[in-house]
Design a protein around this motif. Structure first.
Motif, PDB file in Angstrom:
ATOM      1  N   VAL A   1      97.682 -10.638  53.038  1.00  0.00           N
ATOM      2  CA  VAL A   1      99.004 -10.250  52.536  1.00  0.00           C
ATOM      3  C   VAL A   1      98.905  -9.790  51.080  1.00  0.00           C
ATOM      4  O   VAL A   1      99.525  -8.799  50.686  1.00  0.00           O
ATOM      5  CB  VAL A   1     100.018 -11.408  52.691  1.00  0.00           C
ATOM      6  N   ARG A   2      98.115 -10.501  50.256  1.00  0.00           N
ATOM      7  CA  ARG A   2      97.941 -10.093  48.860  1.00  0.00           C
ATOM      8  C   ARG A   2      97.305  -8.704  48.759  1.00  0.00           C
ATOM      9  O   ARG A   2      97.688  -7.891  47.918  1.00  0.00           O
ATOM     10  CB  ARG A   2      97.094 -11.116  48.103  1.00  0.00           C
ATOM     11  N   GLU A   3      96.326  -8.431  49.620  1.00  0.00           N
ATOM     12  CA  GLU A   3      95.698  -7.107  49.624  1.00  0.00           C
ATOM     13  C   GLU A   3      96.707  -6.027  49.995  1.00  0.00           C
ATOM     14  O   GLU A   3      96.753  -4.959  49.377  1.00  0.00           O
ATOM     15  CB  GLU A   3      94.514  -7.087  50.596  1.00  0.00           C
ATOM     16  N   GLN A   4      97.527  -6.297  51.005  1.00  0.00           N
ATOM     17  CA  GLN A   4      98.548  -5.336  51.416  1.00  0.00           C
ATOM     18  C   GLN A   4      99.552  -5.116  50.292  1.00  0.00           C
ATOM     19  O   GLN A   4      99.952  -3.978  50.010  1.00  0.00           O
ATOM     20  CB  GLN A   4      99.270  -5.815  52.673  1.00  0.00           C
ATOM     21  N   LEU A   5      99.958  -6.186  49.645  1.00  0.00           N
ATOM     22  CA  LEU A   5     100.904  -6.078  48.539  1.00  0.00           C
ATOM     23  C   LEU A   5     100.318  -5.256  47.399  1.00  0.00           C
ATOM     24  O   LEU A   5     101.013  -4.421  46.795  1.00  0.00           O
ATOM     25  CB  LEU A   5     101.309  -7.473  48.044  1.00  0.00           C
ATOM     26  N   GLY A   6      99.048  -5.446  47.123  1.00  0.00           N
ATOM     27  CA  GLY A   6      98.379  -4.660  46.085  1.00  0.00           C
ATOM     28  C   GLY A   6      98.394  -3.178  46.417  1.00  0.00           C
ATOM     29  O   GLY A   6      98.648  -2.333  45.544  1.00  0.00           O
TER      30      GLY A   6
END
Length: 91
Positions: A70-75
């Motif tokens: 999720v953090r990667e997608q948000l980035g």
């Protein structure tokens, strides 16, 4: 002027212990053991992470891998929004 007695003792102990230790950590056997221990540690960590991930998913909770994804997608979304903002400001 001579060295203090305590310093002489420290140097003698260091030479007595240090030389065999230095020989050991430079040997092929040492590197083989370190490699095996590293592999075993990684397998243990992967096993524990797998079990914890399955347990968390059983009770419908996110695991660390889920949060990382999720953090990667948000980035990626944030970078794309920055690009769009720059395009709109310049165009």
């Amino acid at each position: 002027m001579s060295r203090p007695l305590w310093l002489e003792v420290v140097h003698k102990v260091e030479r007595t212990i240090g030389e065999p230790v230095e020989s050991a950590v430079r040997s092929d056997t040492y590197f083989d053991v370190v490699a095996r221990v590293t592999r075993a540690r990684r397998k243990g960590i992967n096993l524990v992470e797998g079990v914890s991930r399955r347990c968390l998913h059983l009770v419908n909770l996110p695991a660390g891998t889920d949060l990382r994804r999720v953090r990667e997608q948000l980035g990626r979304i944030e970078r794309r929004l920055d690009e769009i903002t720059d395009e709109l400001a310049g165009g």
